[in-house]
Design an enzyme around this catalytic site. Sequence first.
Site, PDB file in Angstrom:
ATOM      1  N   LYS A   1      10.835  -9.806  -4.347  1.00 22.64           N
ATOM      2  CA  LYS A   1      11.247  -9.379  -3.008  1.00 22.64           C
ATOM      3  C   LYS A   1      11.596  -7.909  -3.076  1.00 22.64           C
ATOM      4  O   LYS A   1      12.372  -7.487  -3.949  1.00 22.64           O
ATOM      5  CB  LYS A   1      12.494 -10.196  -2.580  1.00 22.64           C
ATOM      6  CG  LYS A   1      12.975  -9.882  -1.188  1.00 22.64           C
ATOM      7  CD  LYS A   1      12.271 -10.733  -0.154  1.00 22.64           C
ATOM      8  CE  LYS A   1      12.412 -10.189   1.254  1.00 22.64           C
ATOM      9  NZ  LYS A   1      11.407  -9.166   1.631  1.00 22.64           N
TER      10      LYS A   1
ATOM     11  N   GLN B   1      15.775  -3.146  -7.772  1.00 24.79           N
ATOM     12  CA  GLN B   1      15.756  -4.292  -6.859  1.00 24.79           C
ATOM     13  C   GLN B   1      16.111  -5.601  -7.585  1.00 24.79           C
ATOM     14  O   GLN B   1      16.704  -6.495  -6.991  1.00 24.79           O
ATOM     15  CB  GLN B   1      14.345  -4.390  -6.242  1.00 24.79           C
ATOM     16  CG  GLN B   1      14.274  -5.187  -4.967  1.00 24.79           C
ATOM     17  CD  GLN B   1      14.665  -4.391  -3.723  1.00 24.79           C
ATOM     18  OE1 GLN B   1      14.249  -3.256  -3.570  1.00 24.79           O
ATOM     19  NE2 GLN B   1      15.466  -4.978  -2.859  1.00 24.79           N
TER      20      GLN B   1
ATOM     21  N   LYS C   1       8.582  -4.241  -5.702  1.00 19.06           N
ATOM     22  CA  LYS C   1       8.511  -3.081  -4.789  1.00 19.06           C
ATOM     23  C   LYS C   1       7.060  -2.643  -4.703  1.00 19.06           C
ATOM     24  O   LYS C   1       6.282  -2.906  -5.621  1.00 19.06           O
ATOM     25  CB  LYS C   1       9.375  -1.945  -5.341  1.00 19.06           C
ATOM     26  CG  LYS C   1       9.728  -0.883  -4.316  1.00 19.06           C
ATOM     27  CD  LYS C   1      10.906  -1.281  -3.454  1.00 19.06           C
ATOM     28  CE  LYS C   1      11.101  -0.304  -2.311  1.00 19.06           C
ATOM     29  NZ  LYS C   1      12.339  -0.589  -1.548  1.00 19.06           N
TER      30      LYS C   1
ATOM     31  N   GLY D   1       9.884  -3.636   4.704  1.00 18.86           N
ATOM     32  CA  GLY D   1       9.718  -2.204   4.951  1.00 18.86           C
ATOM     33  C   GLY D   1      10.538  -1.356   3.994  1.00 18.86           C
ATOM     34  O   GLY D   1      11.335  -1.848   3.212  1.00 18.86           O
ATOM     35  N   ASP D   2      10.323  -0.062   4.054  1.00 21.16           N
ATOM     36  CA  ASP D   2      11.122   0.944   3.336  1.00 21.16           C
ATOM     37  C   ASP D   2      10.749   2.266   4.019  1.00 21.16           C
ATOM     38  O   ASP D   2      10.268   2.239   5.169  1.00 21.16           O
ATOM     39  CB  ASP D   2      10.786   0.937   1.829  1.00 21.16           C
ATOM     40  CG  ASP D   2      11.751   1.790   0.997  1.00 21.16           C
ATOM     41  OD1 ASP D   2      12.870   1.343   0.745  1.00 21.16           O
ATOM     42  OD2 ASP D   2      11.384   2.924   0.619  1.00 21.16           O
TER      43      ASP D   2
ATOM     44  N   THR E   1      20.792  -2.854   6.753  1.00 23.68           N
ATOM     45  CA  THR E   1      21.095  -1.993   5.600  1.00 23.68           C
ATOM     46  C   THR E   1      22.218  -1.004   5.949  1.00 23.68           C
ATOM     47  O   THR E   1      23.188  -0.858   5.204  1.00 23.68           O
ATOM     48  CB  THR E   1      19.836  -1.234   5.124  1.00 23.68           C
ATOM     49  OG1 THR E   1      18.784  -2.181   4.955  1.00 23.68           O
ATOM     50  CG2 THR E   1      20.083  -0.510   3.834  1.00 23.68           C
TER      51      THR E   1
ATOM     52  N   ASN F   1      15.963   4.567   9.538  1.00 24.16           N
ATOM     53  CA  ASN F   1      16.522   3.235   9.799  1.00 24.16           C
ATOM     54  C   ASN F   1      17.923   3.061   9.199  1.00 24.16           C
ATOM     55  O   ASN F   1      18.857   2.664   9.901  1.00 24.16           O
ATOM     56  CB  ASN F   1      15.553   2.184   9.237  1.00 24.16           C
ATOM     57  CG  ASN F   1      16.136   0.792   9.316  1.00 24.16           C
ATOM     58  OD1 ASN F   1      16.617   0.252   8.328  1.00 24.16           O
ATOM     59  ND2 ASN F   1      16.150   0.216  10.499  1.00 24.16           N
TER      60      ASN F   1
ATOM     61  N   SER G   1      16.921  -9.935   4.848  1.00 21.99           N
ATOM     62  CA  SER G   1      15.527 -10.349   4.633  1.00 21.99           C
ATOM     63  C   SER G   1      15.490 -11.760   4.060  1.00 21.99           C
ATOM     64  O   SER G   1      14.650 -12.584   4.451  1.00 21.99           O
ATOM     65  CB  SER G   1      14.818  -9.393   3.671  1.00 21.99           C
ATOM     66  OG  SER G   1      14.335  -8.271   4.357  1.00 21.99           O
TER      67      SER G   1
HETATM   68  P1  NDP Z   1      13.108   5.934   6.974  1.00 24.52           P
HETATM   69  O1  NDP Z   1      11.717   6.329   6.702  1.00 24.52           O
HETATM   70  O2  NDP Z   1      13.417   5.134   8.185  1.00 24.52           O
HETATM   71  O3  NDP Z   1      14.052   7.220   7.013  1.00 24.52           O
HETATM   72  C1  NDP Z   1      14.164   8.133   5.964  1.00 24.52           C
HETATM   73  C2  NDP Z   1      14.929   9.328   6.501  1.00 24.52           C
HETATM   74  O4  NDP Z   1      15.273  10.214   5.440  1.00 24.52           O
HETATM   75  C3  NDP Z   1      14.134  10.163   7.511  1.00 24.52           C
HETATM   76  O5  NDP Z   1      15.018  10.663   8.462  1.00 24.52           O
HETATM   77  C4  NDP Z   1      13.572  11.280   6.619  1.00 24.52           C
HETATM   78  O6  NDP Z   1      13.229  12.462   7.323  1.00 24.52           O
HETATM   79  C5  NDP Z   1      14.788  11.525   5.781  1.00 24.52           C
HETATM   80  N1  NDP Z   1      14.528  12.267   4.553  1.00 24.52           N
HETATM   81  C6  NDP Z   1      13.550  12.108   3.650  1.00 24.52           C
HETATM   82  N2  NDP Z   1      13.713  12.969   2.640  1.00 24.52           N
HETATM   83  C7  NDP Z   1      14.842  13.667   2.928  1.00 24.52           C
HETATM   84  C8  NDP Z   1      15.564  14.672   2.274  1.00 24.52           C
HETATM   85  N3  NDP Z   1      15.159  15.159   1.090  1.00 24.52           N
HETATM   86  N4  NDP Z   1      16.697  15.124   2.859  1.00 24.52           N
HETATM   87  C9  NDP Z   1      17.126  14.644   4.044  1.00 24.52           C
HETATM   88  N5  NDP Z   1      16.465  13.705   4.711  1.00 24.52           N
HETATM   89  C10 NDP Z   1      15.346  13.230   4.155  1.00 24.52           C
HETATM   90  O7  NDP Z   1      13.617   5.165   5.658  1.00 24.52           O
HETATM   91  P2  NDP Z   1      14.813   4.160   5.493  1.00 24.52           P
HETATM   92  O8  NDP Z   1      15.943   4.580   6.345  1.00 24.52           O
HETATM   93  O9  NDP Z   1      14.278   2.781   5.600  1.00 24.52           O
HETATM   94  O10 NDP Z   1      15.183   4.364   3.950  1.00 24.52           O
HETATM   95  C11 NDP Z   1      16.090   5.375   3.521  1.00 24.52           C
HETATM   96  C12 NDP Z   1      16.556   5.066   2.108  1.00 24.52           C
HETATM   97  O11 NDP Z   1      17.211   3.781   2.093  1.00 24.52           O
HETATM   98  C13 NDP Z   1      15.467   4.969   1.043  1.00 24.52           C
HETATM   99  O12 NDP Z   1      15.998   5.393  -0.191  1.00 24.52           O
HETATM  100  C14 NDP Z   1      15.190   3.472   0.986  1.00 24.52           C
HETATM  101  O13 NDP Z   1      14.613   3.076  -0.245  1.00 24.52           O
HETATM  102  C15 NDP Z   1      16.602   2.936   1.127  1.00 24.52           C
HETATM  103  N6  NDP Z   1      16.716   1.552   1.568  1.00 24.52           N
HETATM  104  C16 NDP Z   1      16.145   1.133   2.733  1.00 24.52           C
HETATM  105  C17 NDP Z   1      16.295  -0.173   3.145  1.00 24.52           C
HETATM  106  C18 NDP Z   1      15.804  -0.636   4.470  1.00 24.52           C
HETATM  107  O14 NDP Z   1      16.119  -1.788   4.843  1.00 24.52           O
HETATM  108  N7  NDP Z   1      15.082   0.148   5.225  1.00 24.52           N
HETATM  109  C19 NDP Z   1      16.988  -1.166   2.293  1.00 24.52           C
HETATM  110  C20 NDP Z   1      17.643  -0.596   1.135  1.00 24.52           C
HETATM  111  C21 NDP Z   1      17.462   0.707   0.781  1.00 24.52           C
HETATM  112  P3  NDP Z   1      11.702  12.769   7.717  1.00 24.52           P
HETATM  113  O15 NDP Z   1      11.461  11.936   8.922  1.00 24.52           O
HETATM  114  O16 NDP Z   1      11.693  14.233   7.973  1.00 24.52           O
HETATM  115  O17 NDP Z   1      10.844  12.368   6.544  1.00 24.52           O
END
Ligand code: NDP
Length: 455
Positions: free
Chosen positions: A99, A120, A135, A174-175, A219, A250, A387
């Site tokens: 997962k 994970q 992953k 998703g991620d 999350t 997200n 999930s």
């Molecule tokens: P999204 O794609 O929804 O959002 C990522 C965000 O981070 C965007 O706003 C992106 O900006 C920004 N970003 C990327 N790189 C940088 C940087 N160097 N500095 C500042 N902002 C940055 O992803 P998620 O919110 O889903 O995921 C975010 C993190 O959380 C990841 O590490 C993911 O692995 C982790 N995560 C997510 C889960 C989930 O349920 N979604 C579960 C557990 C962990 P831009 O649009 O400009 O790229």
Amino acid sequence: MERVEQTPEVVNYVDRVYQTVKERNPNELEFHQAVKEVFDSLVPVLVKNPTYMKQAILERIVEPERTISFRVPWVDDQGNVKVNRGFRVQFNSAIGPYKGGLRFHPSVNASIIKFLGFEQIFKNSLTGQPIGGGKGGADFDPKGKSDLEIMRFTQSFMSELSKYIDADVDVPAGDIGVGAREIGYMFGQYKKMRGGFQAGVLTGKSIDSGGSLARKEATGYGTVYFVEEMLKDKGMSFNGSTVTVSGSGNVSIYAMEKAIEFGAKVVACSDSGGYIYDETGIDLSTVKRLKEVENKRISEYVMEHPNAHYFEDCSGIWSVPCDVALPCATQNELDETAAKILVANGVFAVGEGANMPSTHGAVEIFLNSNVLFAPGKAANAGGVSVSALEMAQNSARIAWTFAEVDVKLQEIMKNIYRNSMKAAEDYDAPGNLVVGANIAGFIKVADTMIMQGVI
Ligand code: NDP
């Protein structure tokens, strides 16, 4: 609490296995970093339980059960044929089907997917749900692509991935770069390829395709529930605090939403282009519209809120004085320099919504400065927990209300906090949630691997 001596024999053993990981996986720096972070916590566990060494658990756990790498050809709107590389790492299935999410981002490579898959394993174990670790993703950049291009790409990706996943085998979600739209197209393609409506094969689906209420929020909400628990233990709370949250995706959006609901003032958030600072408190409805509906840059916020400021260079967000910092964007976004600035500005808690957002050096600084630190492995486990609840609802063909899922999520986050604190206490590192989360997550998987034999 019992003192556990770190014997040279065990320290040398752990180092030997780590050196082998580096040799066998050259250039996979993020994977090395994630392995080292877990191994650093495990010496006392191996001292107390030498069976784990005899059974070669460390050697086995760093080797994915299966790694799949595949070609993803697709046609852009101009008729050009493009080729990306897809991955799925099925890391460990000791306690349940693999997962873990799928990431679409140009930086995706074997190292990134392996570090995320390795993390994970322990995160999923901490949730108390029956899910193994995996992953996947692709080095595809969704930015600037049309809806049709996204659909063609995700369909091609799923045409191949569908051969390796199943509700009882491997359940992606998703991620970064993979949200409800991408999951929808992938679910449709899976259904077509396999000829049946198997809702439990993907999570993060739309509600009408069998998705769970509160998955989108899980999350971010979960991270805030976890940090609130940590603060409560010290007689503090989000209420009345100033908070910065990196990213505006997200995880970030729903961390901001819950922190604001808990009485915090969120003053800064970012995207990969830069960060905004709004002294009066960020207007989340503007951020949601810009990011969730209009797909715009965070810089546009200041057009509607002229008193707010936009700064290029997203890493500058850590220079904003705050009580609580929630890195929710991406790996290694918060380094030693940023950690020192946060500490100098009086931060009292850091909660990782993203996976491995703080470098090793930054974590050391927080721990040595008595900053309350919630590692991502534990603090962001709310997403995968819900999930797993989505899988449970799919199996039972029922749908819980938002409130029912939210209550379960809160309970899961509290349990993860308590179990991690207890493991830290048991292994002579009271209050150290990095050590506690690694140990609590590891023991359950290691014991199950032993029970299942050498496979
Ligand atoms: P999204 O794609 O929804 O959002 C990522 C965000 O981070 C965007 O706003 C992106 O900006 C920004 N970003 C990327 N790189 C940088 C940087 N160097 N500095 C500042 N902002 C940055 O992803 P998620 O919110 O889903 O995921 C975010 C993190 O959380 C990841 O590490 C993911 O692995 C982790 N995560 C997510 C889960 C989930 O349920 N979604 C579960 C557990 C962990 P831009 O649009 O400009 O790229």
